[in-house]
Scaffold this motif. Structure first.
Motif, PDB file in Angstrom:
ATOM      1  N   HIS A 176       0.837  -1.206   0.000  1.00 26.41           N
ATOM      2  CA  HIS A 176       0.000   0.000   0.000  1.00 26.41           C
ATOM      3  C   HIS A 176       0.871   1.255   0.000  1.00 26.41           C
ATOM      4  O   HIS A 176       0.963   1.963   1.010  1.00 26.41           O
ATOM      5  CB  HIS A 176      -0.930  -0.013   1.216  1.00 26.41           C
ATOM      6  N   PRO A 177       1.503   1.558  -1.129  1.00 27.62           N
ATOM      7  CA  PRO A 177       2.386   2.730  -1.173  1.00 27.62           C
ATOM      8  C   PRO A 177       1.594   4.032  -1.226  1.00 27.62           C
ATOM      9  O   PRO A 177       0.423   4.064  -1.622  1.00 27.62           O
ATOM     10  CB  PRO A 177       3.164   2.520  -2.474  1.00 27.62           C
ATOM     11  N   ASN A 178       2.249   5.096  -0.824  1.00 29.77           N
ATOM     12  CA  ASN A 178       1.687   6.433  -0.993  1.00 29.77           C
ATOM     13  C   ASN A 178       1.795   6.815  -2.468  1.00 29.77           C
ATOM     14  O   ASN A 178       2.758   6.453  -3.142  1.00 29.77           O
ATOM     15  CB  ASN A 178       2.452   7.441  -0.137  1.00 29.77           C
ATOM     16  N   LEU A 179       0.810   7.555  -2.967  1.00 39.80           N
ATOM     17  CA  LEU A 179       0.777   8.011  -4.365  1.00 39.80           C
ATOM     18  C   LEU A 179       1.011   6.846  -5.334  1.00 39.80           C
ATOM     19  O   LEU A 179       1.870   6.895  -6.213  1.00 39.80           O
ATOM     20  CB  LEU A 179       1.806   9.124  -4.595  1.00 39.80           C
ATOM     21  N   ALA A 180       0.225   5.810  -5.175  1.00 37.34           N
ATOM     22  CA  ALA A 180       0.412   4.561  -5.928  1.00 37.34           C
ATOM     23  C   ALA A 180       0.402   4.757  -7.438  1.00 37.34           C
ATOM     24  O   ALA A 180       1.039   3.991  -8.160  1.00 37.34           O
ATOM     25  CB  ALA A 180      -0.666   3.551  -5.527  1.00 37.34           C
ATOM     26  N   TRP A 181      -0.247   5.784  -7.946  1.00 37.69           N
ATOM     27  CA  TRP A 181      -0.290   5.996  -9.396  1.00 37.69           C
ATOM     28  C   TRP A 181       1.056   6.444  -9.957  1.00 37.69           C
ATOM     29  O   TRP A 181       1.280   6.391 -11.160  1.00 37.69           O
ATOM     30  CB  TRP A 181      -1.406   6.968  -9.766  1.00 37.69           C
ATOM     31  N   LEU A 182       2.005   6.837  -9.077  1.00 38.15           N
ATOM     32  CA  LEU A 182       3.320   7.284  -9.538  1.00 38.15           C
ATOM     33  C   LEU A 182       4.420   6.216  -9.404  1.00 38.15           C
ATOM     34  O   LEU A 182       5.540   6.440  -9.834  1.00 38.15           O
ATOM     35  CB  LEU A 182       3.765   8.524  -8.747  1.00 38.15           C
ATOM     36  N   ILE A 183       4.112   5.062  -8.832  1.00 41.07           N
ATOM     37  CA  ILE A 183       5.148   4.061  -8.557  1.00 41.07           C
ATOM     38  C   ILE A 183       5.460   3.220  -9.795  1.00 41.07           C
ATOM     39  O   ILE A 183       4.797   3.334 -10.825  1.00 41.07           O
ATOM     40  CB  ILE A 183       4.735   3.148  -7.380  1.00 41.07           C
TER      41      ILE A 183
END
Length: 190
Positions: free
Chosen positions: A130-137
Protein backbone atom coordinates in the motif's frame (compact mmCIF):
# COMPACT_ATOMS: atom_id res chain seq x y z
CA UNK A 1 13.87 1.62 -16.31
CA UNK A 2 17.01 1.96 -18.40
CA UNK A 3 16.68 4.66 -21.07
CA UNK A 4 19.37 3.50 -23.48
CA UNK A 5 16.67 1.80 -25.58
CA UNK A 6 14.84 5.11 -25.91
CA UNK A 7 18.00 7.00 -26.79
CA UNK A 8 18.39 4.58 -29.70
CA UNK A 9 14.74 5.12 -30.67
CA UNK A 10 15.42 8.88 -30.59
CA UNK A 11 18.36 8.41 -32.97
CA UNK A 12 16.21 6.37 -35.37
CA UNK A 13 13.34 8.86 -35.23
CA UNK A 14 15.79 11.73 -35.72
CA UNK A 15 17.19 10.08 -38.86
CA UNK A 16 13.68 9.28 -40.16
CA UNK A 17 12.66 12.94 -39.92
CA UNK A 18 15.79 13.99 -41.82
CA UNK A 19 17.96 14.89 -38.85
CA UNK A 20 21.71 14.60 -38.62
CA UNK A 21 23.96 13.34 -35.86
CA UNK A 22 25.95 16.58 -35.96
CA UNK A 23 22.89 18.33 -34.56
CA UNK A 24 23.43 16.53 -31.27
CA UNK A 25 26.99 17.82 -30.99
CA UNK A 26 25.90 21.37 -31.82
CA UNK A 27 23.19 21.47 -29.15
CA UNK A 28 24.17 23.74 -26.28
CA UNK A 29 23.35 22.27 -22.91
CA UNK A 30 23.70 24.43 -19.82
CA UNK A 31 25.31 22.83 -16.74
CA UNK A 32 25.88 19.43 -18.39
CA UNK A 33 28.49 18.73 -15.71
CA UNK A 34 25.57 18.35 -13.29
CA UNK A 35 24.49 15.19 -15.15
CA UNK A 36 27.90 13.60 -14.57
CA UNK A 37 27.82 14.64 -10.90
CA UNK A 38 24.33 13.13 -10.51
CA UNK A 39 25.41 9.87 -12.18
CA UNK A 40 28.49 9.76 -9.96
CA UNK A 41 26.31 10.21 -6.89
CA UNK A 42 24.07 7.35 -8.03
CA UNK A 43 27.12 5.08 -8.39
CA UNK A 44 28.20 6.09 -4.87
CA UNK A 45 24.70 5.33 -3.56
CA UNK A 46 24.26 2.04 -5.42
CA UNK A 47 27.71 0.79 -6.45
CA UNK A 48 28.16 -1.95 -9.04
CA UNK A 49 29.01 -5.35 -7.57
CA UNK A 50 32.64 -5.09 -8.72
CA UNK A 51 33.26 -1.85 -6.78
CA UNK A 52 34.97 -2.21 -3.39
CA UNK A 53 32.36 -0.48 -1.21
CA UNK A 54 28.78 -0.54 -0.07
CA UNK A 55 26.81 2.47 1.00
CA UNK A 56 24.61 2.35 4.11
CA UNK A 57 20.93 2.41 3.14
CA UNK A 58 20.12 5.69 4.90
CA UNK A 59 23.06 7.45 3.23
CA UNK A 60 22.26 5.89 -0.17
CA UNK A 61 18.70 7.24 -0.03
CA UNK A 62 19.87 10.78 0.69
CA UNK A 63 22.58 10.66 -2.00
CA UNK A 64 20.07 9.28 -4.51
CA UNK A 65 17.55 12.06 -3.74
CA UNK A 66 20.28 14.70 -4.15
CA UNK A 67 21.15 13.18 -7.57
CA UNK A 68 17.48 13.41 -8.59
CA UNK A 69 17.31 17.05 -7.52
CA UNK A 70 20.49 17.89 -9.46
CA UNK A 71 19.02 16.38 -12.64
CA UNK A 72 15.76 18.32 -12.23
CA UNK A 73 17.72 21.57 -11.72
CA UNK A 74 19.82 20.92 -14.83
CA UNK A 75 16.69 20.25 -16.88
CA UNK A 76 14.99 23.40 -15.59
CA UNK A 77 18.06 25.39 -16.65
CA UNK A 78 17.69 23.82 -20.12
CA UNK A 79 13.91 24.11 -20.30
CA UNK A 80 14.01 25.71 -23.76
CA UNK A 81 15.45 22.53 -25.28
CA UNK A 82 12.87 20.23 -26.83
CA UNK A 83 11.99 17.39 -24.52
CA UNK A 84 13.65 18.89 -21.42
CA UNK A 85 10.37 19.85 -19.74
CA UNK A 86 8.94 16.38 -20.45
CA UNK A 87 12.01 14.68 -18.93
CA UNK A 88 11.95 17.07 -15.94
CA UNK A 89 8.28 16.32 -15.38
CA UNK A 90 9.02 12.58 -15.40
CA UNK A 91 11.92 12.98 -12.98
CA UNK A 92 9.74 15.11 -10.73
CA UNK A 93 6.99 12.45 -10.74
CA UNK A 94 9.56 9.83 -9.71
CA UNK A 95 11.07 12.12 -7.08
CA UNK A 96 7.63 12.81 -5.57
CA UNK A 97 6.88 9.06 -5.43
CA UNK A 98 10.24 8.36 -3.79
CA UNK A 99 9.91 11.14 -1.20
CA UNK A 100 6.32 10.09 -0.41
CA UNK A 101 7.56 6.55 0.25
CA UNK A 102 10.49 7.29 2.59
CA UNK A 103 13.27 7.46 -0.01
CA UNK A 104 12.51 4.34 -2.05
CA UNK A 105 10.54 3.78 -5.26
CA UNK A 106 7.74 1.29 -4.60
CA UNK A 107 7.09 -1.43 -7.15
CA UNK A 108 3.92 -3.51 -7.60
CA UNK A 109 4.34 -7.24 -7.02
CA UNK A 110 2.63 -7.91 -10.36
CA UNK A 111 5.22 -5.77 -12.16
CA UNK A 112 8.05 -7.62 -10.42
CA UNK A 113 6.60 -10.98 -11.45
CA UNK A 114 6.06 -9.82 -15.04
CA UNK A 115 9.67 -8.64 -15.22
CA UNK A 116 10.91 -12.01 -14.01
CA UNK A 117 12.40 -10.63 -10.78
CA UNK A 118 11.50 -10.99 -7.13
CA UNK A 119 12.75 -8.92 -4.20
CA UNK A 120 11.52 -6.97 -1.22
CA UNK A 121 14.18 -4.23 -1.35
CA UNK A 122 16.73 -3.80 -4.13
CA UNK A 123 18.91 -0.67 -4.35
CA UNK A 124 16.37 2.14 -4.64
CA UNK A 125 13.26 0.00 -5.09
CA UNK A 126 10.92 -1.63 -2.58
CA UNK A 127 7.91 -3.89 -2.93
CA UNK A 128 5.04 -2.32 -0.96
CA UNK A 129 1.45 -3.46 -0.66
CA UNK A 130 0.00 0.00 0.00
CA UNK A 131 2.39 2.73 -1.17
CA UNK A 132 1.69 6.43 -0.99
CA UNK A 133 0.78 8.01 -4.37
CA UNK A 134 0.41 4.56 -5.93
CA UNK A 135 -0.29 6.00 -9.40
CA UNK A 136 3.32 7.28 -9.54
CA UNK A 137 5.15 4.06 -8.56
CA UNK A 138 6.76 1.38 -10.74
CA UNK A 139 3.53 -0.19 -11.98
CA UNK A 140 4.43 -2.02 -15.17
CA UNK A 141 7.13 -4.29 -16.56
CA UNK A 142 8.77 -3.98 -19.94
CA UNK A 143 8.76 -7.23 -21.94
CA UNK A 144 11.66 -9.41 -20.79
CA UNK A 145 12.86 -9.82 -24.40
CA UNK A 146 13.78 -6.12 -24.57
CA UNK A 147 17.43 -5.42 -23.78
CA UNK A 148 17.80 -3.84 -20.33
CA UNK A 149 14.06 -4.32 -19.61
CA UNK A 150 12.84 -3.49 -16.13
CA UNK A 151 9.81 -2.22 -14.20
CA UNK A 152 8.66 1.32 -14.91
CA UNK A 153 6.44 4.16 -13.73
CA UNK A 154 4.45 7.05 -15.19
CA UNK A 155 7.53 9.21 -14.59
CA UNK A 156 9.69 6.73 -16.51
CA UNK A 157 7.27 6.89 -19.46
CA UNK A 158 7.57 10.68 -19.49
CA UNK A 159 11.37 10.45 -19.28
CA UNK A 160 11.41 8.00 -22.20
CA UNK A 161 9.15 10.20 -24.36
CA UNK A 162 11.18 13.28 -23.45
CA UNK A 163 14.41 11.47 -24.35
CA UNK A 164 13.10 10.55 -27.80
CA UNK A 165 11.81 14.10 -28.36
CA UNK A 166 15.11 15.63 -27.16
CA UNK A 167 17.35 13.47 -29.34
CA UNK A 168 15.18 13.62 -32.46
CA UNK A 169 14.69 17.35 -31.94
CA UNK A 170 18.40 18.01 -31.53
CA UNK A 171 19.16 16.03 -34.68
CA UNK A 172 16.68 18.05 -36.72
CA UNK A 173 17.82 21.43 -35.41
CA UNK A 174 18.93 24.09 -37.83
CA UNK A 175 22.07 25.86 -36.66
CA UNK A 176 21.92 29.62 -36.99
CA UNK A 177 24.64 32.20 -36.48
CA UNK A 178 24.30 34.02 -33.17
CA UNK A 179 24.62 37.73 -34.00
CA UNK A 180 26.25 38.48 -30.61
CA UNK A 181 28.89 35.80 -31.03
CA UNK A 182 31.07 34.27 -33.71
CA UNK A 183 30.03 30.74 -32.64
CA UNK A 184 27.03 28.95 -34.20
CA UNK A 185 23.86 28.85 -32.13
CA UNK A 186 21.37 26.02 -32.02
CA UNK A 187 17.78 26.91 -32.74
CA UNK A 188 16.58 23.97 -30.64
CA UNK A 189 13.83 25.58 -28.63
CA UNK A 190 10.42 24.44 -27.49
Amino acid sequence: MVFLNFALVGLVVGKLVGGRLGGLAETRIVAKEVVFAALGLQIVAFPFDFLPWTTPTSVARIVWLVSFALLVVMLVLNRTLRGAVIVATGLTCNLVAVVANHGLMPVRLEALRASGTDYHVHNNSIQLGHPNLAWLIDRWAAPHWLPLANVFSVGDVLIAVGTVVAIAGAMSTVVEADPSSSAPRSALTA
